[in-house]
Design a protein around this motif. Structure first.
Motif, short mmCIF file in Angstrom:
data_model
loop_
_atom_site.label_atom_id
_atom_site.label_comp_id
_atom_site.label_asym_id
_atom_site.label_seq_id
_atom_site.Cartn_x
_atom_site.Cartn_y
_atom_site.Cartn_z
N GLY A 251 29.54 38.88 50.41
CA GLY A 251 28.67 38.23 49.11
C GLY A 251 29.22 37.04 48.84
N GLY A 252 30.12 36.27 49.67
CA GLY A 252 30.54 35.04 49.47
C GLY A 252 31.46 34.78 48.49
N ALA A 253 32.43 35.72 48.17
CA ALA A 253 33.61 35.63 47.28
C ALA A 253 34.56 34.39 47.70
CB ALA A 253 34.30 36.82 47.14
N SER A 254 35.03 33.73 46.76
CA SER A 254 35.73 32.60 47.05
C SER A 254 37.12 33.04 47.94
CB SER A 254 36.28 31.73 45.73
OG SER A 254 36.54 32.92 44.79
N ASP A 255 37.70 34.23 47.20
CA ASP A 255 38.86 34.74 47.95
C ASP A 255 38.87 36.35 48.06
OD1 ASP A 255 41.65 35.72 48.39
OD2 ASP A 255 42.47 34.37 47.03
N PRO A 256 38.36 36.59 49.13
CA PRO A 256 37.81 38.27 49.16
C PRO A 256 39.20 38.97 49.08
CG PRO A 256 36.82 37.04 50.81
CD PRO A 256 37.68 36.20 50.31
N GLU A 257 40.21 38.56 49.83
CA GLU A 257 41.67 39.23 49.68
C GLU A 257 42.26 39.41 48.01
OE1 GLU A 257 43.29 40.59 52.50
OE2 GLU A 257 44.79 41.18 50.82
N THR A 258 42.02 38.51 47.42
CA THR A 258 42.56 38.55 46.00
C THR A 258 41.30 39.33 45.20
OG1 THR A 258 43.71 36.43 46.09
CG2 THR A 258 42.96 37.37 43.79
N LEU A 259 40.20 39.19 45.43
CA LEU A 259 39.29 40.08 44.61
C LEU A 259 39.38 41.46 45.17
CD1 LEU A 259 36.57 40.08 43.01
CD2 LEU A 259 35.08 40.14 45.32
N ALA A 260 39.65 41.87 46.38
CA ALA A 260 39.83 43.29 46.59
C ALA A 260 41.26 43.73 45.97
CB ALA A 260 40.30 43.25 48.07
N ARG A 261 42.11 43.02 45.85
CA ARG A 261 43.53 43.49 45.15
C ARG A 261 42.99 43.80 43.43
NH1 ARG A 261 47.53 39.02 45.31
NH2 ARG A 261 49.09 40.34 44.41
N GLN A 262 42.21 42.92 43.10
CA GLN A 262 41.70 43.11 41.60
C GLN A 262 41.12 44.11 41.45
OE1 GLN A 262 39.67 39.29 41.42
NE2 GLN A 262 41.74 38.25 40.20
N LEU A 263 40.03 44.42 42.54
CA LEU A 263 39.22 45.47 42.01
C LEU A 263 39.84 47.00 42.27
CD1 LEU A 263 35.96 43.96 43.75
CD2 LEU A 263 36.18 44.38 41.39
N VAL A 264 40.94 47.02 43.30
CA VAL A 264 41.67 48.23 43.58
C VAL A 264 42.51 48.44 42.29
CG1 VAL A 264 43.02 49.80 44.94
CG2 VAL A 264 41.58 48.05 45.99
N LEU A 265 43.11 47.43 42.00
CA LEU A 265 43.79 47.45 40.27
C LEU A 265 42.86 48.09 39.19
CD1 LEU A 265 46.32 44.85 39.33
CD2 LEU A 265 44.93 46.19 37.68
N LEU A 266 41.64 47.58 39.24
CA LEU A 266 40.98 48.11 38.31
C LEU A 266 40.50 49.26 38.39
CD1 LEU A 266 38.82 47.59 35.89
CD2 LEU A 266 37.36 46.28 37.67
N PHE A 267 40.05 49.75 39.75
CA PHE A 267 39.97 51.11 39.93
C PHE A 267 41.05 52.29 39.75
CE2 PHE A 267 39.54 54.96 42.43
CZ PHE A 267 38.04 55.29 42.56
N ASP A 268 42.01 51.63 40.01
CA ASP A 268 43.26 52.61 39.53
C ASP A 268 43.56 52.70 38.21
OD1 ASP A 268 43.85 53.66 42.05
OD2 ASP A 268 45.52 52.22 42.67
N GLY A 269 43.53 51.73 37.43
CA GLY A 269 43.54 51.63 35.96
C GLY A 269 42.88 52.56 35.31
#
Lengths: 195, 195
Positions: free
Chosen positions: B146-164
């Motif tokens: 999807g053209g994310a600027s930083d897919p690695e950080t985005l993935a960390r953020q999204l898993v964090l959101l999922f877990d929370g």
């Protein structure tokens, strides 16, 4: 022993039990045995049951007691000259520091509730109340003070972020490097008009 | 019994044990007893130990097995005509639906790790790997597509959101009403340039 000396001794026994329960339940989980708790506190089971109805009650009381420490570790000092936004970000920066502590296993209040799987357990009730009073209420109040568009939703978002970040740090899935939690909190504050 | 019939019976026993372990460990926690597991599966302890080295190994295998179900419950079907952004949001919408299911107790992979407090436990290892493979890798890949600027950080953020979100729903602290998780995911995607 005088009644006074007896009261002092009982208070000491109580303190040692509360400390042992907080430490062992955090390190090993809520299923830690009464045997281990009493041994660690240097207290007989008889003394424990004279002070606490059950292990469940001891666990609940130990969480209650631990709230003071949590407050001093992660919350901004009341007298600090910080804006509402800075007060909120302070918590996430503290969480990121905690994540680098070897013994860190995440938020004790979340862990207890995940482990017990029983919202009516005395320790779950205490954990839930502390989380609301220390975090959710704090976020909502600071949101209101900082002019957030919807302080209620902002508070729910921020506690969710706190729980996700502390849980992932606690299980060693993410060390929160690069300010992962604070940068997410900043996004939420910006979106709420607290930029 | 023929060798063929014996193999079929063993496979059935194995399936029943895996199902019982997944269900009981999710409902009651990883400390569920071997006795209770065998009783629920209708299997003798002897049969269990012929198939699994230990309860720990059974637990790990049951998580492995449960990944298929998790995949079908929360992940978008591979053939769905969805953009990377929509694929990611799909997961959080599914999580919000799950949060309203009475038996929902949060992400099983997070719960196991919180409960075990031991990153080297066989079940912790499996849980960690599944979480990375099913979620973190998925988020990173979709971010890249999807053209994310930083897919690695985005993935960390999204898993964090999922877990929370899953943890708070699991302990009944928040039912995620009002699209709490999806709206936070949208903010993260927008910030990553996937608007």
């Amino acid at each position: 022993m005088s009644a006074q000396a007896e009261r002092t001794e009982q208070a000491g026994t109580r303190e040692r039990l509360l400390k042992a329960a907080a430490q062992l339940a955090y390190r090993d989980g809520v299923n830690v045995g009464v045997e281990a708790l009493c041994k660690s506190a240097g207290v007989s089971k008889r003394s424990m049951y004279q002070l606490f109805e059950s292990k469940d009650e001891l666990l609940a009381a130990s969480l209650e007691k631990s709230a003071e420490r949590t407050l001093s570790v992660v919350m901004p000092p009341a007298e600090a000259a910080l804006s509402p936004r800075e007060r909120i970000l302070y918590i996430f920066a503290r969480l990121e520091s905690q994540a680098r502590v070897t013994e860190y296993q995440g938020c004790p209040y979340l862990a207890v509730q995940v482990e017990l799987k029983d919202t009516e357990h005395p320790a779950s009730r205490v954990a839930r109340r502390i989380k609301v009073e220390l975090f959710e209420d704090f976020f909502r109040t600071q949101g209101s003070l900082g002019g957030a568009s919807d302080p209620e939703t902002l508070a729910r978002q921020l506690v969710l972020l706190f729980d996700g970040a502390s849980a992932r740090a606690g299980i060693r899935a993410d060390d929160l490097h690069g300010g992962l939690a604070t940068s997410m909190a900043r996004l939420l504050l910006d979106a709420a008009g607290m930029g």
